[in-house]
Design a protein around this motif. Structure first.
Motif, short mmCIF file in Angstrom:
data_model
loop_
_atom_site.label_atom_id
_atom_site.label_comp_id
_atom_site.label_asym_id
_atom_site.label_seq_id
_atom_site.Cartn_x
_atom_site.Cartn_y
_atom_site.Cartn_z
N ASP A 119 -9.87 -5.40 -3.93
CA ASP A 119 -10.39 -6.63 -3.33
C ASP A 119 -11.28 -7.40 -4.30
N ARG A 120 -12.00 -6.68 -5.15
CA ARG A 120 -12.98 -7.31 -6.04
C ARG A 120 -12.32 -7.78 -7.34
N TYR A 121 -11.38 -6.95 -7.86
CA TYR A 121 -10.85 -7.23 -9.20
C TYR A 121 -9.33 -7.35 -9.25
N GLY A 122 -8.66 -7.23 -8.11
CA GLY A 122 -7.20 -7.12 -8.12
C GLY A 122 -6.43 -8.41 -8.04
N ASN A 123 -7.09 -9.52 -7.78
CA ASN A 123 -6.39 -10.82 -7.67
C ASN A 123 -5.14 -10.74 -6.81
N GLY A 124 -5.24 -10.06 -5.67
CA GLY A 124 -4.10 -10.01 -4.73
C GLY A 124 -2.99 -9.05 -5.13
N GLN A 125 -3.18 -8.32 -6.24
CA GLN A 125 -2.11 -7.41 -6.67
C GLN A 125 -2.16 -6.08 -5.91
N LEU A 126 -1.02 -5.45 -5.83
CA LEU A 126 -0.86 -4.06 -5.33
C LEU A 126 -1.27 -3.85 -3.87
N GLN A 127 -1.34 -4.95 -3.09
CA GLN A 127 -1.50 -4.80 -1.65
C GLN A 127 -0.93 -6.04 -0.97
N PRO A 128 -0.37 -5.87 0.27
CA PRO A 128 0.12 -7.04 1.01
C PRO A 128 -1.05 -7.91 1.46
N GLN A 129 -0.70 -9.09 1.92
CA GLN A 129 -1.75 -10.02 2.34
C GLN A 129 -2.49 -9.50 3.59
N LEU A 130 -3.80 -9.61 3.54
CA LEU A 130 -4.65 -9.15 4.65
C LEU A 130 -4.24 -9.82 5.96
N GLY A 131 -4.23 -9.06 7.06
CA GLY A 131 -3.94 -9.63 8.38
C GLY A 131 -2.45 -9.70 8.70
N THR A 132 -1.61 -9.18 7.82
CA THR A 132 -0.16 -9.16 8.10
C THR A 132 0.25 -7.77 8.57
N PRO A 133 1.42 -7.68 9.26
CA PRO A 133 1.91 -6.33 9.64
C PRO A 133 2.12 -5.44 8.41
N GLU A 134 2.51 -6.05 7.30
CA GLU A 134 2.71 -5.26 6.07
C GLU A 134 1.38 -4.63 5.62
N HIS A 135 0.30 -5.40 5.79
CA HIS A 135 -1.01 -4.85 5.40
C HIS A 135 -1.41 -3.73 6.36
N ALA A 136 -1.04 -3.86 7.63
CA ALA A 136 -1.35 -2.79 8.60
C ALA A 136 -0.65 -1.49 8.19
N ILE A 137 0.62 -1.59 7.81
CA ILE A 137 1.36 -0.39 7.40
C ILE A 137 0.80 0.17 6.09
N TYR A 138 0.44 -0.74 5.20
CA TYR A 138 -0.21 -0.34 3.94
C TYR A 138 -1.48 0.48 4.25
N GLN A 139 -2.30 -0.02 5.17
CA GLN A 139 -3.53 0.71 5.51
C GLN A 139 -3.22 2.02 6.22
N SER A 180 2.55 -0.18 -4.63
CA SER A 180 1.26 -0.66 -4.11
C SER A 180 0.21 0.45 -4.25
N ALA A 181 -1.03 0.10 -3.92
CA ALA A 181 -2.10 1.09 -4.01
C ALA A 181 -1.90 2.23 -3.00
N ALA A 182 -1.11 2.00 -1.94
CA ALA A 182 -0.83 3.09 -1.00
C ALA A 182 -0.04 4.20 -1.72
N ASP A 183 0.78 3.84 -2.71
CA ASP A 183 1.49 4.86 -3.48
C ASP A 183 0.52 5.69 -4.32
N ILE A 184 -0.55 5.05 -4.78
CA ILE A 184 -1.57 5.78 -5.54
C ILE A 184 -2.27 6.78 -4.63
N ASN A 185 -2.69 6.31 -3.45
CA ASN A 185 -3.40 7.21 -2.55
C ASN A 185 -2.52 8.37 -2.10
N LEU A 186 -1.26 8.05 -1.77
CA LEU A 186 -0.32 9.12 -1.38
C LEU A 186 0.00 10.01 -2.58
#
Ligand SMILES: N[C@@H](CCC(=O)N[C@@H](CS)C(=O)NCC(=O)O)C(=O)O
Length: 203
Positions: A76-96, A160-166
Protein backbone atom coordinates in the motif's frame (compact mmCIF):
# COMPACT_ATOMS: atom_id res chain seq x y z
CA UNK A 1 14.62 2.97 5.27
CA UNK A 2 12.98 -0.43 5.78
CA UNK A 3 14.71 -2.73 8.22
CA UNK A 4 13.73 -6.30 9.12
CA UNK A 5 14.68 -8.29 12.19
CA UNK A 6 14.71 -11.81 10.85
CA UNK A 7 16.00 -15.37 11.34
CA UNK A 8 16.78 -17.83 8.52
CA UNK A 9 13.81 -19.88 7.30
CA UNK A 10 11.21 -17.88 9.22
CA UNK A 11 8.22 -15.74 8.22
CA UNK A 12 10.36 -12.68 7.48
CA UNK A 13 10.79 -14.38 4.10
CA UNK A 14 7.34 -13.03 3.15
CA UNK A 15 8.01 -9.27 3.35
CA UNK A 16 11.63 -9.70 2.19
CA UNK A 17 10.41 -11.63 -0.88
CA UNK A 18 7.93 -8.83 -1.57
CA UNK A 19 10.71 -6.20 -1.36
CA UNK A 20 12.75 -8.28 -3.79
CA UNK A 21 9.80 -8.55 -6.22
CA UNK A 22 9.18 -4.79 -6.14
CA UNK A 23 12.76 -3.56 -5.87
CA UNK A 24 12.13 -1.88 -2.50
CA UNK A 25 15.36 -1.09 -0.60
CA UNK A 26 15.66 -2.83 2.75
CA UNK A 27 18.16 -4.00 5.33
CA UNK A 28 18.11 -7.18 7.42
CA UNK A 29 19.36 -7.73 10.94
CA UNK A 30 19.52 -11.41 11.84
CA UNK A 31 18.56 -12.00 15.46
CA UNK A 32 19.81 -14.79 17.65
CA UNK A 33 16.86 -17.21 17.42
CA UNK A 34 17.37 -18.74 20.86
CA UNK A 35 14.75 -19.05 23.59
CA UNK A 36 16.91 -16.84 25.86
CA UNK A 37 17.25 -14.01 23.34
CA UNK A 38 13.56 -14.13 22.40
CA UNK A 39 12.62 -13.91 26.10
CA UNK A 40 15.00 -11.01 26.81
CA UNK A 41 13.40 -7.74 27.96
CA UNK A 42 15.22 -5.82 25.20
CA UNK A 43 13.74 -8.03 22.45
CA UNK A 44 10.28 -8.14 24.13
CA UNK A 45 10.21 -4.34 23.94
CA UNK A 46 10.42 -4.65 20.15
CA UNK A 47 8.36 -7.82 19.74
CA UNK A 48 5.95 -8.39 22.65
CA UNK A 49 5.73 -12.16 22.14
CA UNK A 50 9.42 -12.47 21.33
CA UNK A 51 8.75 -13.54 17.74
CA UNK A 52 10.18 -12.67 14.32
CA UNK A 53 9.79 -10.97 11.95
CA UNK A 54 9.75 -7.31 12.95
CA UNK A 55 9.66 -4.46 10.43
CA UNK A 56 10.85 -0.94 11.16
CA UNK A 57 10.19 1.82 8.61
CA UNK A 58 12.13 4.89 9.68
CA UNK A 59 10.28 6.99 7.04
CA UNK A 60 7.07 6.56 9.05
CA UNK A 61 8.48 5.83 12.51
CA UNK A 62 6.64 2.52 12.23
CA UNK A 63 7.24 -0.82 13.94
CA UNK A 64 5.23 -3.94 12.99
CA UNK A 65 5.25 -7.61 14.00
CA UNK A 66 2.83 -9.58 11.75
CA UNK A 67 4.33 -10.82 8.49
CA UNK A 68 1.22 -10.67 6.23
CA UNK A 69 0.34 -7.21 7.60
CA UNK A 70 3.88 -6.09 6.70
CA UNK A 71 3.37 -7.36 3.16
CA UNK A 72 0.14 -5.37 2.89
CA UNK A 73 1.72 -2.21 4.34
CA UNK A 74 4.66 -2.38 1.91
CA UNK A 75 2.28 -2.86 -1.03
CA UNK A 76 0.00 0.00 0.00
CA UNK A 77 2.85 2.40 0.82
CA UNK A 78 5.41 1.54 -1.88
CA UNK A 79 3.70 -0.78 -4.38
CA UNK A 80 2.02 1.70 -6.74
CA UNK A 81 -0.94 -0.67 -7.19
CA UNK A 82 1.25 -3.64 -8.10
CA UNK A 83 0.74 -7.25 -6.96
CA UNK A 84 -2.79 -6.79 -5.61
CA UNK A 85 -6.26 -6.26 -7.16
CA UNK A 86 -8.02 -2.96 -6.74
CA UNK A 87 -9.34 -2.33 -3.22
CA UNK A 88 -13.11 -2.84 -2.80
CA UNK A 89 -13.45 -5.34 -5.67
CA UNK A 90 -14.47 -9.03 -5.37
CA UNK A 91 -10.97 -9.87 -6.64
CA UNK A 92 -9.49 -7.98 -3.70
CA UNK A 93 -11.80 -9.89 -1.33
CA UNK A 94 -10.51 -13.22 -2.66
CA UNK A 95 -6.95 -11.90 -2.53
CA UNK A 96 -7.44 -11.07 1.16
CA UNK A 97 -9.07 -14.43 1.79
CA UNK A 98 -5.90 -16.18 0.62
CA UNK A 99 -3.68 -13.83 2.66
CA UNK A 100 -5.60 -14.69 5.81
CA UNK A 101 -5.81 -18.35 4.91
CA UNK A 102 -2.03 -18.43 4.41
CA UNK A 103 -1.22 -17.42 7.97
CA UNK A 104 -4.22 -18.05 10.21
CA UNK A 105 -5.38 -21.37 8.73
CA UNK A 106 -2.46 -22.94 6.83
CA UNK A 107 0.69 -21.82 8.68
CA UNK A 108 -0.93 -22.18 12.11
CA UNK A 109 -0.88 -25.99 12.51
CA UNK A 110 2.55 -26.16 10.86
CA UNK A 111 3.91 -23.56 13.29
CA UNK A 112 2.44 -25.58 16.14
CA UNK A 113 4.47 -28.62 15.03
CA UNK A 114 7.60 -26.48 15.46
CA UNK A 115 6.45 -25.08 18.80
CA UNK A 116 5.42 -28.50 20.12
CA UNK A 117 8.80 -30.00 19.15
CA UNK A 118 10.61 -27.14 20.88
CA UNK A 119 8.57 -27.23 24.10
CA UNK A 120 8.27 -31.03 24.34
CA UNK A 121 11.51 -32.43 22.89
CA UNK A 122 12.55 -36.08 22.77
CA UNK A 123 10.39 -38.52 24.68
CA UNK A 124 8.05 -35.76 25.86
CA UNK A 125 6.80 -35.24 22.30
CA UNK A 126 3.18 -36.32 21.90
CA UNK A 127 3.03 -37.98 18.44
CA UNK A 128 -0.78 -37.69 18.27
CA UNK A 129 -0.53 -33.89 18.55
CA UNK A 130 2.03 -33.72 15.74
CA UNK A 131 -0.06 -36.09 13.58
CA UNK A 132 -3.17 -33.93 14.10
CA UNK A 133 -1.30 -30.76 13.11
CA UNK A 134 0.17 -32.53 10.07
CA UNK A 135 -3.32 -33.64 9.08
CA UNK A 136 -4.63 -30.05 9.37
CA UNK A 137 -1.70 -28.73 7.35
CA UNK A 138 -2.20 -31.41 4.70
CA UNK A 139 -5.91 -30.50 4.34
CA UNK A 140 -4.83 -26.90 3.69
CA UNK A 141 -2.27 -27.98 1.08
CA UNK A 142 -4.95 -30.08 -0.65
CA UNK A 143 -7.36 -27.09 -0.64
CA UNK A 144 -4.68 -24.91 -2.27
CA UNK A 145 -3.97 -27.69 -4.78
CA UNK A 146 -7.67 -27.77 -5.75
CA UNK A 147 -7.87 -23.98 -6.03
CA UNK A 148 -4.76 -23.80 -8.23
CA UNK A 149 -5.67 -26.72 -10.53
CA UNK A 150 -6.47 -24.63 -13.62
CA UNK A 151 -4.43 -21.51 -12.80
CA UNK A 152 -0.81 -20.37 -12.81
CA UNK A 153 -1.21 -18.33 -9.60
CA UNK A 154 -3.81 -18.26 -6.85
CA UNK A 155 -5.73 -15.33 -8.41
CA UNK A 156 -5.35 -16.53 -12.01
CA UNK A 157 -2.74 -15.56 -14.59
CA UNK A 158 -1.10 -12.84 -12.52
CA UNK A 159 1.32 -13.30 -9.65
CA UNK A 160 0.19 -11.38 -6.52
CA UNK A 161 1.28 -10.90 -2.92
CA UNK A 162 -1.19 -13.65 -1.93
CA UNK A 163 1.20 -16.07 -3.71
CA UNK A 164 4.00 -14.78 -1.48
CA UNK A 165 1.99 -15.30 1.70
CA UNK A 166 0.86 -18.77 0.59
CA UNK A 167 4.34 -19.58 -0.72
CA UNK A 168 5.86 -19.34 2.74
CA UNK A 169 3.15 -21.65 4.14
CA UNK A 170 3.82 -24.16 1.37
CA UNK A 171 7.51 -23.98 2.21
CA UNK A 172 6.63 -24.95 5.81
CA UNK A 173 4.32 -27.71 4.56
CA UNK A 174 7.13 -29.16 2.45
CA UNK A 175 9.29 -29.30 5.58
CA UNK A 176 6.76 -30.61 8.07
CA UNK A 177 4.13 -32.78 6.35
CA UNK A 178 5.01 -36.43 6.87
CA UNK A 179 4.08 -37.33 3.27
CA UNK A 180 5.56 -34.15 1.77
CA UNK A 181 3.49 -31.91 -0.51
CA UNK A 182 0.46 -33.31 -2.34
CA UNK A 183 1.14 -33.77 -6.09
CA UNK A 184 -1.58 -31.21 -6.91
CA UNK A 185 0.39 -28.36 -5.33
CA UNK A 186 3.89 -29.23 -6.60
CA UNK A 187 3.80 -27.41 -9.97
CA UNK A 188 2.57 -24.22 -8.20
CA UNK A 189 5.32 -24.50 -5.59
CA UNK A 190 7.88 -25.05 -8.35
CA UNK A 191 6.66 -21.85 -10.09
CA UNK A 192 6.91 -19.85 -6.85
CA UNK A 193 10.19 -21.22 -5.54
CA UNK A 194 11.99 -20.71 -8.86
CA UNK A 195 11.25 -16.98 -8.93
CA UNK A 196 14.52 -15.03 -8.69
CA UNK A 197 13.04 -12.79 -5.95
CA UNK A 198 12.21 -15.84 -3.81
CA UNK A 199 15.69 -17.25 -4.32
CA UNK A 200 17.26 -13.92 -3.29
CA UNK A 201 14.96 -13.68 -0.24
CA UNK A 202 15.90 -17.13 1.03
CA UNK A 203 19.63 -17.30 0.31
N1 LIG B 1 1.57 -14.51 12.89
C1 LIG B 1 2.95 -14.14 13.08
C2 LIG B 1 3.70 -15.38 13.56
C3 LIG B 1 5.16 -15.08 13.91
C4 LIG B 1 5.87 -16.35 14.34
O1 LIG B 1 5.28 -17.30 14.92
N2 LIG B 1 7.17 -16.38 14.08
C5 LIG B 1 7.97 -17.55 14.46
C6 LIG B 1 9.10 -17.75 13.44
S1 LIG B 1 8.47 -18.00 11.83
C7 LIG B 1 8.57 -17.33 15.83
O2 LIG B 1 9.14 -16.27 16.07
N3 LIG B 1 8.43 -18.31 16.70
C8 LIG B 1 8.97 -18.26 18.02
C9 LIG B 1 7.91 -18.44 19.06
O3 LIG B 1 6.73 -18.64 18.71
O4 LIG B 1 8.25 -18.39 20.23
C10 LIG B 1 3.53 -13.60 11.76
O5 LIG B 1 3.01 -13.98 10.69
O6 LIG B 1 4.47 -12.78 11.79
Amino acid sequence: MIRFYHAPGTRGIRPIWLCEELGIDYGVEMIEFTKEFRASPAWRKISPLGKVPVLVDTADDLLMYESCAMVQYLLDRYGNGQLQPQLGTPEHAIYQQWNWFAESTFARPLGEIVNHGREFPGENLIPAVVAEMQNRGEQCAIAVGEAIADKAFILGDNFSAADINLGYSIMLAERFLSNGLPESIKPYWQRLSSRPAFIRATR
